[in-house]
Design a protein around this motif. Structure first.
Motif, mmCIF file in Angstrom:
data_model
loop_
_atom_site.group_PDB
_atom_site.id
_atom_site.type_symbol
_atom_site.label_atom_id
_atom_site.label_comp_id
_atom_site.label_asym_id
_atom_site.label_seq_id
_atom_site.Cartn_x
_atom_site.Cartn_y
_atom_site.Cartn_z
ATOM 1 N N VAL A 79 0.358 10.663 -0.919
ATOM 2 C CA VAL A 79 -0.494 9.685 0.149
ATOM 3 C C VAL A 79 0.515 9.239 1.183
ATOM 4 O O VAL A 79 1.792 8.700 0.832
ATOM 5 C CB VAL A 79 -0.977 8.634 -0.610
ATOM 6 C CG1 VAL A 79 -1.812 7.756 0.460
ATOM 7 C CG2 VAL A 79 -2.040 8.904 -1.710
ATOM 8 N N GLU A 80 0.339 9.588 2.559
ATOM 9 C CA GLU A 80 1.081 8.982 3.577
ATOM 10 C C GLU A 80 0.350 7.664 4.277
ATOM 11 O O GLU A 80 -0.954 8.066 4.890
ATOM 12 C CB GLU A 80 1.328 9.959 4.501
ATOM 13 C CG GLU A 80 1.753 11.134 4.003
ATOM 14 C CD GLU A 80 3.087 11.607 4.101
ATOM 15 O OE1 GLU A 80 3.832 10.787 4.873
ATOM 16 O OE2 GLU A 80 3.458 12.675 3.646
ATOM 17 N N LEU A 81 0.892 6.527 4.264
ATOM 18 C CA LEU A 81 0.391 5.516 5.123
ATOM 19 C C LEU A 81 0.836 5.439 6.546
ATOM 20 O O LEU A 81 2.004 5.650 6.680
ATOM 21 C CB LEU A 81 0.398 4.163 4.492
ATOM 22 C CG LEU A 81 -0.034 4.012 2.946
ATOM 23 C CD1 LEU A 81 0.327 2.411 2.527
ATOM 24 C CD2 LEU A 81 -1.424 4.519 3.010
ATOM 25 N N ALA A 82 0.083 5.241 7.625
ATOM 26 C CA ALA A 82 0.458 4.942 8.829
ATOM 27 C C ALA A 82 1.374 3.611 8.827
ATOM 28 O O ALA A 82 1.170 2.745 8.412
ATOM 29 C CB ALA A 82 -0.653 4.882 9.839
ATOM 30 N N GLY A 83 2.539 3.676 9.522
ATOM 31 C CA GLY A 83 3.570 2.631 9.326
ATOM 32 C C GLY A 83 4.640 3.159 8.273
ATOM 33 O O GLY A 83 5.641 2.430 8.287
ATOM 34 N N GLY A 84 4.711 4.437 7.757
ATOM 35 C CA GLY A 84 5.744 4.922 7.106
ATOM 36 C C GLY A 84 5.711 5.106 5.825
ATOM 37 O O GLY A 84 6.405 5.901 5.051
ATOM 38 N N ALA A 85 5.175 4.281 4.727
ATOM 39 C CA ALA A 85 5.207 4.263 3.467
ATOM 40 C C ALA A 85 4.435 5.474 2.725
ATOM 41 O O ALA A 85 3.342 5.903 3.424
ATOM 42 C CB ALA A 85 4.363 3.052 2.830
ATOM 43 N N SER A 86 4.851 6.178 1.803
ATOM 44 C CA SER A 86 4.148 7.212 1.305
ATOM 45 C C SER A 86 4.498 7.190 -0.177
ATOM 46 O O SER A 86 5.701 6.605 -0.796
ATOM 47 C CB SER A 86 4.876 8.543 1.857
ATOM 48 O OG SER A 86 6.181 8.720 1.704
ATOM 49 N N PHE A 87 3.767 7.844 -1.012
ATOM 50 C CA PHE A 87 3.846 7.703 -2.730
ATOM 51 C C PHE A 87 3.142 8.931 -2.918
ATOM 52 O O PHE A 87 2.044 9.533 -2.393
ATOM 53 C CB PHE A 87 3.521 6.201 -3.117
ATOM 54 C CG PHE A 87 2.187 5.816 -2.453
ATOM 55 C CD1 PHE A 87 1.252 6.372 -3.197
ATOM 56 C CD2 PHE A 87 2.283 4.884 -1.533
ATOM 57 C CE1 PHE A 87 -0.465 5.504 -2.500
ATOM 58 C CE2 PHE A 87 1.092 4.335 -0.878
ATOM 59 C CZ PHE A 87 -0.104 4.790 -1.606
ATOM 60 N N ASP A 88 3.325 9.164 -4.385
ATOM 61 C CA ASP A 88 2.450 10.303 -5.135
ATOM 62 C C ASP A 88 1.264 9.539 -5.731
ATOM 63 O O ASP A 88 1.463 8.595 -6.239
ATOM 64 C CB ASP A 88 3.190 10.905 -6.011
ATOM 65 C CG ASP A 88 4.419 11.687 -5.430
ATOM 66 O OD1 ASP A 88 4.294 12.149 -4.308
ATOM 67 O OD2 ASP A 88 5.443 12.099 -6.077
ATOM 68 N N MET A 89 0.426 9.960 -5.904
ATOM 69 C CA MET A 89 -1.122 9.604 -6.581
ATOM 70 C C MET A 89 -1.531 10.652 -7.547
ATOM 71 O O MET A 89 -1.412 12.081 -7.337
ATOM 72 C CB MET A 89 -2.036 9.313 -5.443
ATOM 73 C CG MET A 89 -3.291 8.869 -6.195
ATOM 74 S SD MET A 89 -4.418 8.331 -4.978
ATOM 75 C CE MET A 89 -5.056 9.717 -3.957
ATOM 76 N N ALA A 90 -1.727 10.441 -8.775
ATOM 77 C CA ALA A 90 -2.242 11.404 -9.765
ATOM 78 C C ALA A 90 -3.625 10.828 -10.021
ATOM 79 O O ALA A 90 -3.961 9.657 -10.428
ATOM 80 C CB ALA A 90 -1.472 11.453 -11.116
ATOM 81 N N ILE A 91 -4.863 11.537 -9.970
ATOM 82 C CA ILE A 91 -6.149 11.309 -10.190
ATOM 83 C C ILE A 91 -6.577 12.016 -11.456
ATOM 84 O O ILE A 91 -6.453 13.444 -11.423
ATOM 85 C CB ILE A 91 -6.926 11.487 -8.772
ATOM 86 C CG1 ILE A 91 -6.568 10.696 -7.553
ATOM 87 C CG2 ILE A 91 -8.435 11.339 -9.385
ATOM 88 C CD1 ILE A 91 -7.483 10.842 -6.463
ATOM 89 N N VAL A 92 -7.426 11.403 -12.327
ATOM 90 C CA VAL A 92 -8.017 12.193 -13.479
ATOM 91 C C VAL A 92 -9.565 12.022 -13.081
ATOM 92 O O VAL A 92 -9.844 10.712 -12.657
ATOM 93 C CB VAL A 92 -7.634 11.276 -14.838
ATOM 94 C CG1 VAL A 92 -8.608 11.957 -15.924
ATOM 95 C CG2 VAL A 92 -6.060 11.738 -14.939
#
Ligand SMILES: C[S@@+](CC[C@H](N)C(=O)[O-])C[C@H]1O[C@@H](n2cnc3c(N)ncnc32)[C@H](O)[C@@H]1O
Length: 275
Positions: free
Chosen positions: A190-203
């Motif tokens: 996931v990438e947010l405008a503004g610079g933050a990014s992180f991994d996401m796991a969906i079940v």
């Protein structure tokens, strides 16, 4: 002599009144045999509720699988939709075609003689059913592969652990609605405008989601996830206790949308791509 009597018999048949007028198709009989299930009609008020649950408009292409006397297809066509009935019994097909012509909707109501397990209906935006639980379960894998957002409505019979998005009742009958969910299970970046990014796991279990985000070395749960067709929404609380809410659409292995953080006036863009 024999030849003459055969000829005159043929002439008699040809000259009989029914040779000039087409016989009306036979009236369907409740309980008459179908291929995998008998013919029983859905009461008209439930037909209307089922089409309303599916929010049928003139933009829709409605398929009734096992269309019986054609009532669902004709009612959908009266709402301006294109509608197709697939029916195994040729007499019911002929009866439905005559009824559609009489009711002035033949240009939008089409009836095809065929087997629902062999027919092609992947272009449907709405699928209606009054079959049996076992037949719904045979159709379920095909339905789940349909375009996300396709509405499926069933009179009386469920889809077992695929829980419905709506249950309505009329005339002591039950109708169920499902909205085909986009496939989102798996690992995302996931990438947010503004610079933050992180991994996401969906079940994913049909339209129900659970998920975690990798934030600051922790697995942080997503909250209030909602998947309706290709529309997705969820929130999370970051390490500073700030609430963020993301909404977007899923298409071709990508999510795009806008998010809003508590205290911020503006919405900003976000994307997610499969890892
Ligand atoms: C319970 S009736 C429902 C009729 C209509 N959909 C309604 O709601 O009023 C089921 C219909 O499915 C048809 N049918 C059964 N098995 C079928 C199959 N494999 N392919 C196509 N039609 C089938 C039967 O002939 C019957 O008309």
């Amino acid at each position: 002599m024999v030849r003459l009597s055969v000829l005159s018999a043929a002439a008699l048949v040809l000259l009989s009144p029914s040779a000039f007028t087409q016989e009306p198709p036979a009236e369907p009989r409740q309980g008459q045999a179908g291929k995998d299930v008998i013919w029983m009609p859905t009461p008209e008020s439930l037909v209307e509720r089922m089409l309303t649950m599916a929010q049928v408009t003139p933009r829709d292409l409605v398929y009734d699988l096992g269309s019986g006397d054609g009532r669902m297809v004709i009612a959908a066509a009266k709402r301006g939709a294109q509608a197709v009935g697939i029916e195994f019994n040729p007499e019911l097909v002929a009866f439905s075609q005559t009824k559609a012509r009489e009711q002035g909707v033949a240009s939008r109501a089409r009836f095809v003689q065929g087997d629902i397990f062999e027919a092609q209906f992947s272009d449907a935006t709405v699928v209606t059913l009054y079959l049996l639980s076992t037949l719904n379960m045979r159709l379920r894998p095909t339905l789940l592969k349909m375009h996300p957002g396709t509405r499926v409505v069933s009179h009386a019979f469920s889809m077992e652990d695929w829980t419905p998005d709506e249950v309505s009742r009329a005339e002591q009958r039950t109708a169920y609605l499902w909205i085909v969910p986009a496939p989102v299970e798996g690992a995302w970046r996931v990438e947010l405008a503004g610079g933050a990014s992180f991994d996401m796991a969906i079940v994913q279990r049909f339209q129900k989601l659970e998920g975690t985000l990798s934030l600051d070395g922790m697995d942080v749960g997503i909250r209030e996830p909602l998947l309706r067709g290709d529309a997705i929404r969820f929130g999370f609380v970051d390490s500073n206790g700030v609430w963020h809410e993301l909404a977007g659409r899923v298409s071709d292995g990508r999510m795009t949308g806008t998010y809003q953080s508590a205290g911020a006036n503006e919405k900003r863009a976000w994307t997610a791509t499969r890892r």
